[in-house]
Design an enzyme around this catalytic site. Structure first.
Site, PDB file in Angstrom:
ATOM      1  N   ALA A  83      42.807  44.285  46.394  1.00  0.00           N
ATOM      2  CA  ALA A  83      43.970  44.373  47.281  1.00  0.00           C
ATOM      3  C   ALA A  83      44.762  43.070  47.220  1.00  0.00           C
ATOM      4  O   ALA A  83      45.024  42.433  48.234  1.00  0.00           O
ATOM      5  CB  ALA A  83      43.501  44.656  48.705  1.00  0.00           C
ATOM      6  N   ARG A 134      40.920  39.688  53.645  1.00  0.00           N
ATOM      7  CA  ARG A 134      42.132  40.222  53.022  1.00  0.00           C
ATOM      8  C   ARG A 134      42.435  41.628  53.539  1.00  0.00           C
ATOM      9  O   ARG A 134      43.572  41.958  53.860  1.00  0.00           O
ATOM     10  CB  ARG A 134      41.966  40.253  51.506  1.00  0.00           C
ATOM     11  CG  ARG A 134      43.239  39.790  50.850  1.00  0.00           C
ATOM     12  CD  ARG A 134      43.144  39.548  49.399  1.00  0.00           C
ATOM     13  NE  ARG A 134      44.275  38.675  49.046  1.00  0.00           N
ATOM     14  CZ  ARG A 134      44.541  38.303  47.824  1.00  0.00           C
ATOM     15  NH1 ARG A 134      43.766  38.644  46.840  1.00  0.00           N
ATOM     16  NH2 ARG A 134      45.580  37.542  47.579  1.00  0.00           N
ATOM     17  N   THR A 178      40.478  32.627  33.982  1.00  0.00           N
ATOM     18  CA  THR A 178      40.098  31.975  32.733  1.00  0.00           C
ATOM     19  C   THR A 178      38.656  31.495  32.885  1.00  0.00           C
ATOM     20  O   THR A 178      38.280  30.946  33.921  1.00  0.00           O
ATOM     21  CB  THR A 178      41.024  30.762  32.477  1.00  0.00           C
ATOM     22  OG1 THR A 178      42.375  31.242  32.474  1.00  0.00           O
ATOM     23  CG2 THR A 178      40.726  30.093  31.150  1.00  0.00           C
ATOM     24  N   LYS A 234      51.136  43.725  27.297  1.00  0.00           N
ATOM     25  CA  LYS A 234      51.222  42.920  28.522  1.00  0.00           C
ATOM     26  C   LYS A 234      51.060  41.434  28.185  1.00  0.00           C
ATOM     27  O   LYS A 234      51.830  40.589  28.635  1.00  0.00           O
ATOM     28  CB  LYS A 234      50.141  43.365  29.518  1.00  0.00           C
ATOM     29  CG  LYS A 234      50.026  42.513  30.750  1.00  0.00           C
ATOM     30  CD  LYS A 234      51.279  42.533  31.609  1.00  0.00           C
ATOM     31  CE  LYS A 234      51.220  41.456  32.678  1.00  0.00           C
ATOM     32  NZ  LYS A 234      52.434  41.355  33.472  1.00  0.00           N
ATOM     33  N   PHE A 277      56.056  35.988  25.629  1.00  0.00           N
ATOM     34  CA  PHE A 277      57.487  35.872  25.304  1.00  0.00           C
ATOM     35  C   PHE A 277      58.267  35.255  26.474  1.00  0.00           C
ATOM     36  O   PHE A 277      59.147  34.419  26.269  1.00  0.00           O
ATOM     37  CB  PHE A 277      58.091  37.252  24.984  1.00  0.00           C
ATOM     38  CG  PHE A 277      57.894  37.713  23.569  1.00  0.00           C
ATOM     39  CD1 PHE A 277      56.645  37.652  22.958  1.00  0.00           C
ATOM     40  CD2 PHE A 277      58.946  38.225  22.833  1.00  0.00           C
ATOM     41  CE1 PHE A 277      56.445  38.092  21.659  1.00  0.00           C
ATOM     42  CE2 PHE A 277      58.770  38.663  21.524  1.00  0.00           C
ATOM     43  CZ  PHE A 277      57.514  38.594  20.943  1.00  0.00           C
ATOM     44  N   CYS A 307      49.794  34.083  36.125  1.00  0.00           N
ATOM     45  CA  CYS A 307      49.641  34.838  34.873  1.00  0.00           C
ATOM     46  C   CYS A 307      49.967  34.095  33.579  1.00  0.00           C
ATOM     47  O   CYS A 307      49.208  34.203  32.620  1.00  0.00           O
ATOM     48  CB  CYS A 307      50.508  36.089  34.929  1.00  0.00           C
ATOM     49  SG  CYS A 307      49.972  37.223  36.217  1.00  0.00           S
ATOM     50  N   PHE A 364      55.155  28.534  43.535  1.00  0.00           N
ATOM     51  CA  PHE A 364      55.530  28.414  42.122  1.00  0.00           C
ATOM     52  C   PHE A 364      56.940  28.925  41.849  1.00  0.00           C
ATOM     53  O   PHE A 364      57.538  28.617  40.829  1.00  0.00           O
ATOM     54  CB  PHE A 364      54.491  29.072  41.210  1.00  0.00           C
ATOM     55  CG  PHE A 364      54.639  30.561  41.002  1.00  0.00           C
ATOM     56  CD1 PHE A 364      55.345  31.061  39.911  1.00  0.00           C
ATOM     57  CD2 PHE A 364      54.078  31.456  41.885  1.00  0.00           C
ATOM     58  CE1 PHE A 364      55.479  32.430  39.712  1.00  0.00           C
ATOM     59  CE2 PHE A 364      54.191  32.816  41.697  1.00  0.00           C
ATOM     60  CZ  PHE A 364      54.905  33.316  40.609  1.00  0.00           C
ATOM     61  N   LYS A 365      57.487  29.700  42.805  1.00  0.00           N
ATOM     62  CA  LYS A 365      58.898  30.039  42.763  1.00  0.00           C
ATOM     63  C   LYS A 365      59.329  30.478  44.145  1.00  0.00           C
ATOM     64  O   LYS A 365      58.481  30.621  45.037  1.00  0.00           O
ATOM     65  CB  LYS A 365      59.182  31.112  41.721  1.00  0.00           C
ATOM     66  CG  LYS A 365      58.500  32.445  41.968  1.00  0.00           C
ATOM     67  CD  LYS A 365      59.155  33.451  41.054  1.00  0.00           C
ATOM     68  CE  LYS A 365      58.368  34.677  40.842  1.00  0.00           C
ATOM     69  NZ  LYS A 365      59.006  35.726  40.123  1.00  0.00           N
ATOM     70  N   ARG A 388      49.505  29.711  42.962  1.00  0.00           N
ATOM     71  CA  ARG A 388      48.582  29.664  41.824  1.00  0.00           C
ATOM     72  C   ARG A 388      49.284  29.061  40.596  1.00  0.00           C
ATOM     73  O   ARG A 388      50.353  29.513  40.212  1.00  0.00           O
ATOM     74  CB  ARG A 388      48.052  31.066  41.530  1.00  0.00           C
ATOM     75  CG  ARG A 388      47.225  31.598  42.715  1.00  0.00           C
ATOM     76  CD  ARG A 388      46.722  32.989  42.512  1.00  0.00           C
ATOM     77  NE  ARG A 388      47.775  33.978  42.501  1.00  0.00           N
ATOM     78  CZ  ARG A 388      47.572  35.279  42.307  1.00  0.00           C
ATOM     79  NH1 ARG A 388      46.357  35.737  42.101  1.00  0.00           N
ATOM     80  NH2 ARG A 388      48.573  36.118  42.322  1.00  0.00           N
TER      81      ARG A 388
HETATM   82  P1  NAI Z   1      44.495  38.637  43.399  1.00  0.00           P
HETATM   83  O1  NAI Z   1      43.532  37.532  43.337  1.00  0.00           O
HETATM   84  O2  NAI Z   1      45.657  38.533  44.347  1.00  0.00           O
HETATM   85  O3  NAI Z   1      43.730  40.006  43.777  1.00  0.00           O
HETATM   86  C1  NAI Z   1      42.533  40.411  43.196  1.00  0.00           C
HETATM   87  C2  NAI Z   1      41.666  40.996  44.300  1.00  0.00           C
HETATM   88  O4  NAI Z   1      40.529  41.627  43.711  1.00  0.00           O
HETATM   89  C3  NAI Z   1      41.117  39.964  45.285  1.00  0.00           C
HETATM   90  O5  NAI Z   1      41.541  40.270  46.597  1.00  0.00           O
HETATM   91  C4  NAI Z   1      39.583  40.083  45.132  1.00  0.00           C
HETATM   92  O6  NAI Z   1      38.890  39.891  46.348  1.00  0.00           O
HETATM   93  C5  NAI Z   1      39.436  41.494  44.606  1.00  0.00           C
HETATM   94  N1  NAI Z   1      38.195  41.750  43.889  1.00  0.00           N
HETATM   95  C6  NAI Z   1      37.628  41.020  42.888  1.00  0.00           C
HETATM   96  N2  NAI Z   1      36.504  41.618  42.457  1.00  0.00           N
HETATM   97  C7  NAI Z   1      36.348  42.748  43.184  1.00  0.00           C
HETATM   98  C8  NAI Z   1      35.393  43.804  43.197  1.00  0.00           C
HETATM   99  N3  NAI Z   1      34.357  43.804  42.344  1.00  0.00           N
HETATM  100  N4  NAI Z   1      35.540  44.811  44.092  1.00  0.00           N
HETATM  101  C9  NAI Z   1      36.599  44.814  44.954  1.00  0.00           C
HETATM  102  N5  NAI Z   1      37.544  43.854  44.979  1.00  0.00           N
HETATM  103  C10 NAI Z   1      37.431  42.837  44.104  1.00  0.00           C
HETATM  104  O7  NAI Z   1      45.024  38.895  41.932  1.00  0.00           O
HETATM  105  P2  NAI Z   1      46.394  39.577  41.464  1.00  0.00           P
HETATM  106  O8  NAI Z   1      47.487  38.575  41.400  1.00  0.00           O
HETATM  107  O9  NAI Z   1      46.608  40.829  42.235  1.00  0.00           O
HETATM  108  O10 NAI Z   1      46.025  39.926  39.964  1.00  0.00           O
HETATM  109  C11 NAI Z   1      45.125  40.974  39.637  1.00  0.00           C
HETATM  110  C12 NAI Z   1      45.273  41.265  38.164  1.00  0.00           C
HETATM  111  O11 NAI Z   1      46.617  41.683  37.880  1.00  0.00           O
HETATM  112  C13 NAI Z   1      45.006  40.052  37.262  1.00  0.00           C
HETATM  113  O12 NAI Z   1      44.402  40.529  36.089  1.00  0.00           O
HETATM  114  C14 NAI Z   1      46.399  39.552  36.944  1.00  0.00           C
HETATM  115  O13 NAI Z   1      46.442  38.896  35.710  1.00  0.00           O
HETATM  116  C15 NAI Z   1      47.195  40.840  36.888  1.00  0.00           C
HETATM  117  N6  NAI Z   1      48.630  40.711  37.161  1.00  0.00           N
HETATM  118  C16 NAI Z   1      49.095  39.884  38.152  1.00  0.00           C
HETATM  119  C17 NAI Z   1      50.457  39.802  38.403  1.00  0.00           C
HETATM  120  C18 NAI Z   1      50.990  38.903  39.475  1.00  0.00           C
HETATM  121  O14 NAI Z   1      52.194  38.688  39.512  1.00  0.00           O
HETATM  122  N7  NAI Z   1      50.164  38.356  40.346  1.00  0.00           N
HETATM  123  C19 NAI Z   1      51.444  40.596  37.655  1.00  0.00           C
HETATM  124  C20 NAI Z   1      50.838  41.469  36.687  1.00  0.00           C
HETATM  125  C21 NAI Z   1      49.481  41.497  36.453  1.00  0.00           C
END
Ligand code: NAI
Length: 480
Positions: free
Chosen positions: A9, A38, A90, A216, A222, A272, A334-335, A342
């Site tokens: 979430a 959360r 990472t 992605k 890019f 990212c 960051f913006k 992050r």
């Molecule tokens: P985030 O850290 O905000 O959310 C990830 C959530 O997953 C955390 O709340 C965490 O507690 C939960 N989590 C982790 N392991 C879990 C499990 N086993 N069971 C249930 N919940 C679990 O990360 P965010 O920013 O949402 O990114 C998630 C993915 O999406 C990453 O791979 C990121 O690279 C990708 N992404 C992120 C973007 C962004 O703008 N933040 C845009 C596009 C892709």
């Protein structure tokens, strides 16, 4: 009723699922997470992330067809489609440390899905993952499946923080990758029919799994490369007297290049870009392509160079020392329009100035003191883990104070660093600020948002990235 469950979430899982719930009233959407705090925040009046328009969307569907829960297993068990949007940090240890994606959270989610499922499911990779991850996930699921059939799809998310809701309402494209088998194609169609409720069909692209996963990483590489390109030019502009805004405008009017994403700045940040490029670099190396890996590494090197160049400018301009001088930091996210810190360039800039013993007074309209203290004391890459696994009481950085007002931050300061392009920083009363600062008073505009000429008239010495330098700055060249 079709049931969707999203594991994770966060910045992606929360907004994407809220929009699916809004646009598809006949689908029940549950967003689940292992982080109790959360989920509690998603169920409260103050959502855990700041994103323009998000409150409205959540309020319209929460409790109707959108639910936030910590009961991960129950909702996965009930779902027809399971999105996985967990952290993919990472790696900090072992094979590929500092580059490869750490798939611990993904793997544990996949094993749990296999454990609790009693009916066939479509499992959707929403997290950004290394190309070929779907194959590994498929293996975990099929080896533990007890006869249940899983179809894996890759559906990477392209939203940008700060404009997430707008991007989700009107995406440039939705990308769905799947196996090219009859079952795979059927799963792709099922997911496509969800997005087709509001996205025109021609904008829903379907590919094989590996193309979707790699697209992605390629798209982020890019985008980051464009920023590093213009930032590299900004250094040359300062050296030659050219103006980076004029150069990027001239370059961007070429329709093959286009005008967007060509703003010089103190550097890119966000969860990212760096992570995904490092991951890309690692994949290139693993595939025996060291030249390609080197090429993409440069994008990160220029970004690091830009941040240290900025710090050097600040220190060099102030007689080569900021020791015990108060420096106001305006903006830490960051913006603009996000509270996300992050990989924000502000962390490196602040650490650089602290390394030269500055006293920092930081103001950001959306970032809390606790977050800033955590960011300045945390080890690299530790931020990208679920909140409850991060250090709970980070050591406070003594030379940092966090205040809730730009005027307070700048009072008695020797210099101001603008590190986030928040609109409100454009219209501050700089005359008042100048009067309350030590002299000479400096403004280092890391986002090119202030009217430098007006500030010079007031009396400031102004540094704008990539713009012709004040005589003062020319006399004090910063060695990068
Ligand atoms: P985030 O850290 O905000 O959310 C990830 C959530 O997953 C955390 O709340 C965490 O507690 C939960 N989590 C982790 N392991 C879990 C499990 N086993 N069971 C249930 N919940 C679990 O990360 P965010 O920013 O949402 O990114 C998630 C993915 O999406 C990453 O791979 C990121 O690279 C990708 N992404 C992120 C973007 C962004 O703008 N933040 C845009 C596009 C892709």
């Amino acid at each position: 009723m079709v049931k969707i469950c999203c594991i994770g979430a966060g910045y992606v899982g929360g907004p994407t699922m809220a929009v699916i719930a809004l646009k598809c009233p006949s689908i029940e959407v549950a967003v689940v997470d292992i982080s109790i705090s959360r989920i509690a925040a998603w169920n409260s009046e103050v959502l855990p992330i700041y994103e323009p328009g998000l409150d409205d969307v959540v309020k319209q569907c929460r409790g109707k067809n959108l639910f936030f829960s910590t009961d991960v297993e129950k909702h996965v068990f009930e779902a027809d489609i399971v999105f996985v949007s967990v952290n993919t940090p990472t790696k900090t240890q072992g094979l590929g440390a500092g580059k490869a994606a750490d798939l611990t959270y993904w793997e544990s989610a996949a094993r749990m899905i296999a454990d609790v499922s009693k009916s066939d499911k479509i499992v959707v990779e929403k997290s950004t993952v290394p190309v070929k991850t779907a194959e590994a996930i498929e293996k975990i699921l099929t080896h533990n499946s007890k006869g249940i059939k899983f179809q894996i799809l890759s559906n990477p998310e392209f939203l940008a923080e700060g404009t997430a809701i707008r991007d989700l309402f009107n995406p440039d494209r939705v990308l769905i990758g799947g196996r090219e088998t009859p079952e795979g194609l059927k799963a792709v169609e099922t997911l496509k029919s969800v997005y087709a409720q509001w996205v025109p069909e021609e904008q829903i692209l379907t590919t094989n799994l590996w193309s979707a996963e790699l697209s992605k990483l390629a798209a982020n590489a890019f985008l980051a490369q464009r920023i590093s390109s213009v930032n590299a030019m900004s250094a040359l502009c300062e050296a030659t007297g050219a103006n980076v805004q004029q150069v990027s405008f001239a370059v961007g009017t070429d329709s093959r290049i286009g005008p967007k994403f060509l703003n010089a700045s103190v550097g890119f940040g966000g969860s990212c870009f760096q992570k995904d490029i490092l991951n890309l670099v690692y994949i290139c190396e693993c595939n025996g392509l060291p030249e390609v890996a080197e090429y993409w590494k440069q994008v990160i090197k220029i970004n690091d160079y830009q941040k240290s160049r900025f710090v050097n400018r600040v220190v060099a301009s102030m007689f080569n020392t900021v020791s015990n001088k108060k420096i106001a930091i305006l903006g830490f996210a960051f913006k603009k329009d996000t509270g996300d810190t992050r990989e924000t360039p502000a962390i490196d800039v602040c650490q650089g100035l602290l390394g030269d013993k500055a006293n920092l007074s930081i103001f950001d309209p959306q970032v809390t003191e606790d977050q800033i203290q955590r960011d300045l004391s945390m080890n690299k890459f530790d931020w990208d883990h679920p909140i409850h696994l991060q250090p709970t009481s980070p050591t406070t950085v003594k030379k940092v104070s966090v205040v809730w007002d730009a005027y307070e931050a700048t009072k008695d300061a020797h210099g101001i660093c603008i590190l986030t392009e928040w609109d409100e920083f454009k219209n501050l009363d700089y005359q008042r600020i100048y009067e309350n600062m030590q002299k000479p008073a400096f403004v280092f505009d890391g986002r090119n948002i202030v009217d430098a000429e007006k500030l010079r008239e007031i009396g400031f010495i102004v540094y704008s990235i990539g713009k012709p330098l004040d005589a003062w700055l020319k006399d004090m060249p910063a060695v990068a």
